[in-house]
Scaffold this active site. Structure first.
Site, short mmCIF file in Angstrom:
data_model
loop_
_atom_site.label_atom_id
_atom_site.label_comp_id
_atom_site.label_asym_id
_atom_site.label_seq_id
_atom_site.Cartn_x
_atom_site.Cartn_y
_atom_site.Cartn_z
N ASN A 1 8.12 -5.45 -0.23
CA ASN A 1 7.94 -4.21 0.53
C ASN A 1 6.45 -4.13 0.82
O ASN A 1 5.66 -3.68 -0.02
CB ASN A 1 8.42 -2.98 -0.23
CG ASN A 1 8.32 -1.73 0.64
OD1 ASN A 1 7.66 -1.74 1.69
ND2 ASN A 1 8.96 -0.66 0.23
N TYR B 1 11.03 9.00 1.45
CA TYR B 1 11.04 7.89 0.50
C TYR B 1 11.77 8.21 -0.81
O TYR B 1 11.91 7.32 -1.66
CB TYR B 1 9.59 7.45 0.20
CG TYR B 1 8.86 6.96 1.43
CD1 TYR B 1 9.30 5.82 2.10
CD2 TYR B 1 7.75 7.63 1.94
CE1 TYR B 1 8.66 5.36 3.24
CE2 TYR B 1 7.09 7.18 3.07
CZ TYR B 1 7.56 6.05 3.73
OH TYR B 1 6.93 5.59 4.85
N PRO C 1 0.80 -1.23 0.00
CA PRO C 1 0.00 0.00 0.00
C PRO C 1 0.82 1.27 0.00
O PRO C 1 1.83 1.38 0.70
CB PRO C 1 -0.82 -0.11 1.29
CG PRO C 1 -0.07 -1.06 2.14
CD PRO C 1 0.57 -2.04 1.21
N ASN C 2 0.35 2.21 -0.79
CA ASN C 2 0.90 3.57 -0.90
C ASN C 2 2.21 3.65 -1.67
O ASN C 2 2.72 4.74 -1.91
CB ASN C 2 1.05 4.22 0.49
CG ASN C 2 -0.28 4.31 1.20
OD1 ASN C 2 -1.21 4.88 0.65
ND2 ASN C 2 -0.38 3.76 2.39
N HIS D 1 12.38 -2.30 2.84
CA HIS D 1 11.81 -0.96 3.05
C HIS D 1 12.77 0.07 2.49
O HIS D 1 13.99 -0.07 2.65
CB HIS D 1 11.59 -0.67 4.54
CG HIS D 1 10.72 -1.68 5.19
ND1 HIS D 1 9.35 -1.69 5.03
CD2 HIS D 1 11.02 -2.75 5.98
CE1 HIS D 1 8.85 -2.72 5.69
NE2 HIS D 1 9.84 -3.39 6.27
N GLU E 1 12.42 -9.12 3.29
CA GLU E 1 11.62 -7.95 3.67
C GLU E 1 12.40 -6.69 3.28
O GLU E 1 13.58 -6.56 3.61
CB GLU E 1 11.38 -7.96 5.18
CG GLU E 1 10.67 -6.72 5.68
CD GLU E 1 10.47 -6.69 7.20
OE1 GLU E 1 10.63 -7.74 7.85
OE2 GLU E 1 10.17 -5.61 7.71
N ARG F 1 5.04 10.99 -2.60
CA ARG F 1 4.72 10.80 -1.19
C ARG F 1 5.95 11.04 -0.32
O ARG F 1 6.96 10.34 -0.48
CB ARG F 1 4.26 9.35 -1.06
CG ARG F 1 4.09 8.86 0.33
CD ARG F 1 3.99 7.34 0.30
NE ARG F 1 3.70 6.86 1.63
CZ ARG F 1 4.03 5.66 2.07
NH1 ARG F 1 4.62 4.80 1.28
NH2 ARG F 1 3.73 5.33 3.30
N ARG G 1 12.52 5.20 12.91
CA ARG G 1 11.27 5.96 12.81
C ARG G 1 10.35 5.63 14.01
O ARG G 1 10.81 5.22 15.05
CB ARG G 1 10.62 5.67 11.46
CG ARG G 1 11.53 6.08 10.29
CD ARG G 1 10.89 5.82 8.95
NE ARG G 1 9.67 6.62 8.78
CZ ARG G 1 8.75 6.38 7.85
NH1 ARG G 1 8.91 5.36 7.02
NH2 ARG G 1 7.69 7.14 7.74
N ALA H 1 2.86 -0.51 5.13
CA ALA H 1 2.34 -0.52 6.50
C ALA H 1 1.82 -1.90 6.92
O ALA H 1 1.75 -2.19 8.12
CB ALA H 1 1.24 0.53 6.64
C1 DQA Z 1 7.92 1.46 4.03
C2 DQA Z 1 7.96 1.69 5.55
C3 DQA Z 1 6.60 1.47 6.17
O1 DQA Z 1 6.65 1.70 7.56
C4 DQA Z 1 5.58 2.43 5.55
O2 DQA Z 1 4.30 2.18 6.09
C5 DQA Z 1 5.59 2.39 4.07
C6 DQA Z 1 6.87 2.32 3.37
C7 DQA Z 1 9.28 1.80 3.36
O3 DQA Z 1 9.49 1.37 2.23
O4 DQA Z 1 10.10 2.51 3.95
O5 DQA Z 1 4.55 2.50 3.44
O6 DQA Z 1 7.65 0.09 3.78
#
Ligand code: DQA
Length: 148
Positions: A75, A24, A11-12, A101, A99, A19, A108, A78
């Site tokens: 990735n 990011y 998501p996102n 990010h 995993e 964003r 954070r 959240a």
């Molecule tokens: C993320 C880190 C997560 O905590 C966050 O909710 C994201 C992006 C990252 O790539 O740094 O959406 O996965």
């Protein structure tokens, strides 16, 4: 036979580049995916990239990877911090997963320090921005080589 890796963004992550660029970066998701595919081609690996904002779609795609992909780079955004379903899907898939990010989640908010998927992944890469995707491909190839 060439390895096949599945890169899943949750998501996102379709909003990358727009964003919170201070966290990011300014690279867009299509640019990140193109970099990953190009890196894979250099290494002789097939890379398939998908993104969704829906938890169930991630679960379905992880299941589909069973027997069809050699590794998953995830990735989960959240959902990393909330989703037992993703953890169970990774266990069910029996495909090695990394995993990933972009940001250093450990530097954070506290809620980002918890990962439900970390315990079923080979390892975690975070804090290297868009470069993390190519690092994850190399880490997965090293993992697959060590296993063979
Ligand atoms: C993320 C880190 C997560 O905590 C966050 O909710 C994201 C992006 C990252 O790539 O740094 O959406 O996965």
């Amino acid at each position: 036979m060439a390895h096949s890796l599945l890169i899943l963004n949750g998501p996102n992550l379709n909003m990358l580049g727009l964003r919170q660029p201070e966290i990011y970066g300014t690279t867009t998701l299509p640019e990140v995916e193109a970099m990953a595919v190009a890196h894979g081609a250099k290494k002789g690996v097939n890379i398939e990239c998908r993104q969704t904002n829906h938890e169930g779609a991630l679960v379905d795609w992880i299941h589909e990877a069973r027997g069809t992909q050699d590794g998953i780079i995830l990735n989960a955004g959240a959902y990393t911090h909330t989703s037992i379903a993703l953890m169970d899907a990774l266990i069910a898939a029996e495909v090695p997963a990394i995993e990933l990010h972009l940001s250093n989640v450990h530097a954070r908010e506290d809620f980002r320090h918890t990962s439900y998927i970390a315990k079923v992944c080979v390892g975690q890469i975070c804090g290297f921005g868009a470069a993390g995707y190519t690092l994850a491909i190399d880490a997965m190839l090293a993992t697959l080589e060590a296993q063979s």
